[in-house]
Design a protein around this motif. Structure first.
Motif, PDB file in Angstrom:
ATOM      1  N   ALA A   1      34.095  68.130  39.874  1.00 56.50           N
ATOM      2  CA  ALA A   1      34.664  67.755  41.386  1.00 56.50           C
ATOM      3  C   ALA A   1      36.052  67.867  40.887  1.00 56.50           C
ATOM      4  CB  ALA A   1      35.164  66.246  39.801  1.00 56.50           C
ATOM      5  N   ASP A   2      36.765  67.938  42.163  1.00 60.53           N
ATOM      6  CA  ASP A   2      38.361  68.155  42.379  1.00 60.53           C
ATOM      7  C   ASP A   2      39.429  67.195  42.073  1.00 60.53           C
ATOM      8  OD1 ASP A   2      37.631  70.961  43.859  1.00 60.53           O
ATOM      9  OD2 ASP A   2      36.780  69.411  45.015  1.00 60.53           O
ATOM     10  N   ALA A   3      39.230  65.788  41.986  1.00 60.57           N
ATOM     11  CA  ALA A   3      39.517  65.210  41.197  1.00 60.57           C
ATOM     12  C   ALA A   3      39.194  63.840  40.485  1.00 60.57           C
ATOM     13  CB  ALA A   3      40.839  64.283  42.320  1.00 60.57           C
ATOM     14  N   PHE A   4      39.847  63.098  39.529  1.00 58.44           N
ATOM     15  CA  PHE A   4      39.341  62.294  39.200  1.00 58.44           C
ATOM     16  C   PHE A   4      40.296  60.828  39.535  1.00 58.44           C
ATOM     17  CE2 PHE A   4      39.461  58.604  35.299  1.00 58.44           C
ATOM     18  CZ  PHE A   4      37.630  59.032  35.342  1.00 58.44           C
ATOM     19  N   VAL A   5      39.333  59.637  39.980  1.00 62.27           N
ATOM     20  CA  VAL A   5      40.350  57.992  40.263  1.00 62.27           C
ATOM     21  C   VAL A   5      39.835  57.377  38.961  1.00 62.27           C
ATOM     22  CG1 VAL A   5      40.891  56.573  42.070  1.00 62.27           C
ATOM     23  CG2 VAL A   5      40.710  59.116  42.329  1.00 62.27           C
ATOM     24  N   SER A   6      40.933  56.353  38.963  1.00 63.38           N
ATOM     25  CA  SER A   6      40.197  55.632  37.645  1.00 63.38           C
ATOM     26  C   SER A   6      41.788  54.270  38.298  1.00 63.38           C
ATOM     27  CB  SER A   6      40.524  55.927  36.521  1.00 63.38           C
ATOM     28  OG  SER A   6      39.675  54.420  35.919  1.00 63.38           O
ATOM     29  N   ALA A   7      40.715  53.257  38.285  1.00 61.31           N
ATOM     30  CA  ALA A   7      41.503  51.843  38.022  1.00 61.31           C
ATOM     31  C   ALA A   7      41.965  51.285  36.682  1.00 61.31           C
ATOM     32  CB  ALA A   7      41.453  50.524  39.043  1.00 61.31           C
ATOM     33  N   GLY A   8      40.489  52.062  35.286  1.00 63.40           N
ATOM     34  CA  GLY A   8      40.412  51.763  33.936  1.00 63.40           C
ATOM     35  C   GLY A   8      42.111  51.568  33.320  1.00 63.40           C
ATOM     36  N   SER A   9      41.535  52.000  31.925  1.00 60.82           N
ATOM     37  CA  SER A   9      42.880  51.784  31.086  1.00 60.82           C
ATOM     38  C   SER A   9      44.032  52.326  31.181  1.00 60.82           C
ATOM     39  CB  SER A   9      42.226  52.090  29.855  1.00 60.82           C
ATOM     40  OG  SER A   9      42.786  52.319  28.924  1.00 60.82           O
ATOM     41  N   SER A  10      44.756  52.361  31.174  1.00 59.34           N
ATOM     42  CA  SER A  10      45.982  53.450  31.560  1.00 59.34           C
ATOM     43  C   SER A  10      46.202  54.534  30.294  1.00 59.34           C
ATOM     44  CB  SER A  10      47.245  53.287  31.460  1.00 59.34           C
ATOM     45  OG  SER A  10      47.716  51.567  33.054  1.00 59.34           O
ATOM     46  N   GLY A  11      45.861  53.773  29.430  1.00 58.46           N
ATOM     47  CA  GLY A  11      46.292  54.999  27.987  1.00 58.46           C
ATOM     48  C   GLY A  11      45.131  55.077  28.175  1.00 58.46           C
ATOM     49  N   ALA A  12      43.955  55.238  27.962  1.00 54.67           N
ATOM     50  CA  ALA A  12      42.188  56.470  27.461  1.00 54.67           C
ATOM     51  C   ALA A  12      42.882  57.025  28.808  1.00 54.67           C
ATOM     52  CB  ALA A  12      41.173  55.569  28.249  1.00 54.67           C
ATOM     53  N   VAL A  13      43.235  56.971  30.346  1.00 55.05           N
ATOM     54  CA  VAL A  13      43.356  58.325  31.275  1.00 55.05           C
ATOM     55  C   VAL A  13      44.286  59.098  31.131  1.00 55.05           C
ATOM     56  CG1 VAL A  13      44.417  58.344  33.780  1.00 55.05           C
ATOM     57  CG2 VAL A  13      42.717  56.163  33.422  1.00 55.05           C
ATOM     58  N   LEU A  14      45.515  58.326  30.513  1.00 58.93           N
ATOM     59  CA  LEU A  14      46.728  59.540  30.305  1.00 58.93           C
ATOM     60  C   LEU A  14      46.153  60.135  28.908  1.00 58.93           C
ATOM     61  CD1 LEU A  14      49.260  57.194  30.218  1.00 58.93           C
ATOM     62  CD2 LEU A  14      49.004  58.711  31.430  1.00 58.93           C
ATOM     63  N   VAL A  15      45.348  59.828  28.485  1.00 60.62           N
ATOM     64  CA  VAL A  15      44.588  60.028  26.692  1.00 60.62           C
ATOM     65  C   VAL A  15      43.839  61.974  27.039  1.00 60.62           C
ATOM     66  CG1 VAL A  15      43.537  60.620  24.399  1.00 60.62           C
ATOM     67  CG2 VAL A  15      45.273  58.534  24.856  1.00 60.62           C
ATOM     68  N   GLY A  16      42.743  60.608  28.058  1.00 62.59           N
ATOM     69  CA  GLY A  16      41.691  61.679  28.420  1.00 62.59           C
ATOM     70  C   GLY A  16      42.347  63.398  29.374  1.00 62.59           C
ATOM     71  N   GLY A  17      43.210  62.759  30.717  1.00 65.11           N
ATOM     72  CA  GLY A  17      44.071  63.663  31.139  1.00 65.11           C
ATOM     73  C   GLY A  17      44.577  64.973  30.170  1.00 65.11           C
ATOM     74  N   GLN A  18      45.105  64.405  29.415  1.00 64.63           N
ATOM     75  CA  GLN A  18      45.349  65.892  28.672  1.00 64.63           C
ATOM     76  C   GLN A  18      44.579  66.146  27.656  1.00 64.63           C
ATOM     77  OE1 GLN A  18      49.500  65.262  26.689  1.00 64.63           O
ATOM     78  NE2 GLN A  18      49.803  63.278  27.677  1.00 64.63           N
ATOM     79  N   THR A  19      43.746  65.519  26.945  1.00 65.47           N
ATOM     80  CA  THR A  19      42.883  66.284  25.879  1.00 65.47           C
ATOM     81  C   THR A  19      42.214  66.828  26.814  1.00 65.47           C
ATOM     82  OG1 THR A  19      42.244  63.690  25.641  1.00 65.47           O
ATOM     83  CG2 THR A  19      43.833  64.338  23.600  1.00 65.47           C
ATOM     84  N   ILE A  20      40.957  65.886  27.404  1.00 64.93           N
ATOM     85  CA  ILE A  20      40.028  66.609  28.492  1.00 64.93           C
ATOM     86  C   ILE A  20      40.101  67.812  29.828  1.00 64.93           C
ATOM     87  CG2 ILE A  20      37.976  65.862  29.678  1.00 64.93           C
ATOM     88  CD1 ILE A  20      38.085  63.396  28.007  1.00 64.93           C
ATOM     89  N   VAL A  21      40.825  67.087  30.190  1.00 66.40           N
ATOM     90  CA  VAL A  21      41.057  67.572  31.498  1.00 66.40           C
ATOM     91  C   VAL A  21      42.188  68.921  31.572  1.00 66.40           C
ATOM     92  CG1 VAL A  21      42.455  67.752  34.184  1.00 66.40           C
ATOM     93  CG2 VAL A  21      40.872  66.133  33.221  1.00 66.40           C
ATOM     94  N   GLY A  22      43.399  68.407  30.858  1.00 64.86           N
ATOM     95  CA  GLY A  22      44.016  69.566  29.966  1.00 64.86           C
ATOM     96  C   GLY A  22      45.669  70.187  30.633  1.00 64.86           C
ATOM     97  N   ARG A  23      46.447  69.881  30.202  1.00 65.92           N
ATOM     98  CA  ARG A  23      48.090  70.339  30.341  1.00 65.92           C
ATOM     99  C   ARG A  23      48.093  72.216  31.091  1.00 65.92           C
ATOM    100  NH1 ARG A  23      52.053  69.196  26.118  1.00 65.92           N
ATOM    101  NH2 ARG A  23      50.012  69.765  24.877  1.00 65.92           N
ATOM    102  N   ILE A  24      49.006  72.448  32.498  1.00 68.31           N
ATOM    103  CA  ILE A  24      48.595  73.565  32.910  1.00 68.31           C
ATOM    104  C   ILE A  24      49.814  73.424  31.530  1.00 68.31           C
ATOM    105  CG2 ILE A  24      50.155  74.530  34.103  1.00 68.31           C
ATOM    106  CD1 ILE A  24      49.579  72.829  36.246  1.00 68.31           C
ATOM    107  N   LYS A  25      49.667  75.208  31.832  1.00 63.21           N
ATOM    108  CA  LYS A  25      50.684  76.502  30.182  1.00 63.21           C
ATOM    109  C   LYS A  25      51.624  76.414  30.369  1.00 63.21           C
ATOM    110  CE  LYS A  25      50.651  80.543  27.786  1.00 63.21           C
ATOM    111  NZ  LYS A  25      50.706  82.168  27.283  1.00 63.21           N
ATOM    112  N   GLY A  26      52.632  76.267  29.884  1.00 67.99           N
ATOM    113  CA  GLY A  26      53.889  75.836  30.026  1.00 67.99           C
ATOM    114  C   GLY A  26      54.387  74.381  30.527  1.00 67.99           C
ATOM    115  N   VAL A  27      54.048  73.190  30.668  1.00 70.76           N
ATOM    116  CA  VAL A  27      54.125  71.916  31.283  1.00 70.76           C
ATOM    117  C   VAL A  27      54.312  70.617  30.122  1.00 70.76           C
ATOM    118  CG1 VAL A  27      53.138  69.512  32.095  1.00 70.76           C
ATOM    119  CG2 VAL A  27      52.862  72.042  33.205  1.00 70.76           C
TER     120      VAL A  27
END
Length: 340
Positions: free
Chosen positions: A99-125
């Motif tokens: 998928a090119d993108a993920f959209v959620s209206a669910g738990s903000s905390g889970a989206v923030l944690v999942g974004g960083q730990t699963i999708v991952g940050r761009i190097k240097g961000v």
């Protein structure tokens, strides 16, 4: 046929799931033929909801996820333990290129944690910020950060300014966007320690059009295109903005129903008023992207209706077309190169 933009939608997240999520997905594929939506969640529940609608079967597909992360759950534990939740499954689709993108209206905390730990940050961000568009007198401004980093450092805010500028220029078409930092006065010497330390860094930062401080009362007038702050202040600004906007719209409608004369007047001005009020409806602008990740993650309001969900899905199309992630990566890498 042109390549489809693929969006994984958390069908189980938010106060109005799955009804409004499914309705929003159907609306989005009806509006835009170049997208495909994966409805992630409990297959039997989603199937039952989809039966209410007519839609292109090539543009909507169900991806089964047996678990749901509830809003009250501790985000880190929820992401670790609920591997088959709609949030984790949807984010893994982005990580794996399904998928090119993920959209959620669910738990903000889970989206923030999942974004960083699963999708991952761009190097240097250093920290990915949440960046919603807010309506102003002149159009829209980007509020960055509104909920991801309560304890931000000056270097984080400088990166927010750069990522926000890229977003406004390439997604919203604002040339040389004006950047301002939220403060309690226009003078450079005002503010708390974070603002005072960040101000000179923004002044000398390359690649941004920094215009100085902005007071909260100037934000609705559109004095800046990119409004930089840490998440505590940003979230307060966003919630107050939404609350005042909702009350104002409600009071205007209430005032028009007070007498026969006002009702007649309301009929005459209804088309123009409807268009004006539409500009102050935050659901028109979709959700808030979590900028600086290797893939696109968009967080919409927990109370999102189909309209906001649909707009958030369409928003992903522009994000992909304008290669926002690649442009952020190029910007961050150029900064790192200049620091060496």
């Amino acid at each position: 046929m042109a390549e489809l933009t693929k969006i994984a939608l958390d069908a189980m997240g938010g106060d109005n799931a799955p009804e409004e999520m499914v309705k929003g997905a159907v609306d989005a594929v009806g509006r835009e033929k170049s997208i495909k939506v994966f409805l992630v969640g409990r297959e039997d529940v989603i199937k039952k909801e989809l039966e209410k609608y007519t839609y292109s079967s090539q543009q909507i597909e169900i991806v089964h996820a047996s678990e749901v992360i509830e809003t009250a759950e501790p985000p880190v534990n929820a992401i670790r333990k609920k591997k088959d939740s709609s949030i984790v499954v949807g984010m893994k689709m982005v990580k794996n290129g399904e998928a090119d993108a993920f959209v959620s209206a669910g738990s903000s905390g889970a989206v923030l944690v999942g974004g960083q730990t699963i999708v991952g940050r761009i190097k240097g961000v250093e920290r990915p910020p949440l960046a919603p568009l807010i309506p102003t007198e002149k159009g829209v401004s980007l509020l960055i950060d509104c909920g991801a980093n309560v304890d931000a450092r000056p270097s984080h805010l400088v990166q927010f300014a750069k990522m926000g500028s890229i977003y406004m220029e390439h997604v919203m078409g604002v040339r040389n966007p004006k950047v301002a930092i939220v403060n309690i006065g226009a003078e450079e010497e005002k503010g708390n320690a974070l603002v005072k330390e960040t101000f000179p860094l923004l002044k000398k930062a390359d690649g941004i059009n920094f215009t100085g401080s902005i007071e909260a009362r100037e934000i609705p007038h559109g004095q800046a295109d990119v409004i930089v702050c840490e998440a505590f202040a940003g979230n307060i600004i966003l919630k107050l903005f939404e609350g005042v906007g909702a009350v104002l719209i409600s009071k205007v409608k209430e005032g028009m129903m007070t007498s026969l004369r006002s009702k007649i007047g309301a009929l005459l001005v209804k088309p123009a008023l409807k268009e004006t009020l539409k500009g102050f409806d935050t659901s028109e602008y979709g959700g808030a992207p979590l900028l600086g990740l290797k893939g696109l993650v968009v967080k919409t309001h927990g109370s999102s209706t189909a309209k906001e969900v649909s707009n958030s899905i369409i928003q992903c199309l522009t994000f992909k077309e304008q290669r926002i992630n690649e442009k952020i990566q190029e910007c961050i890498q150029a900064d790192q190169g200049s620091d060496e």
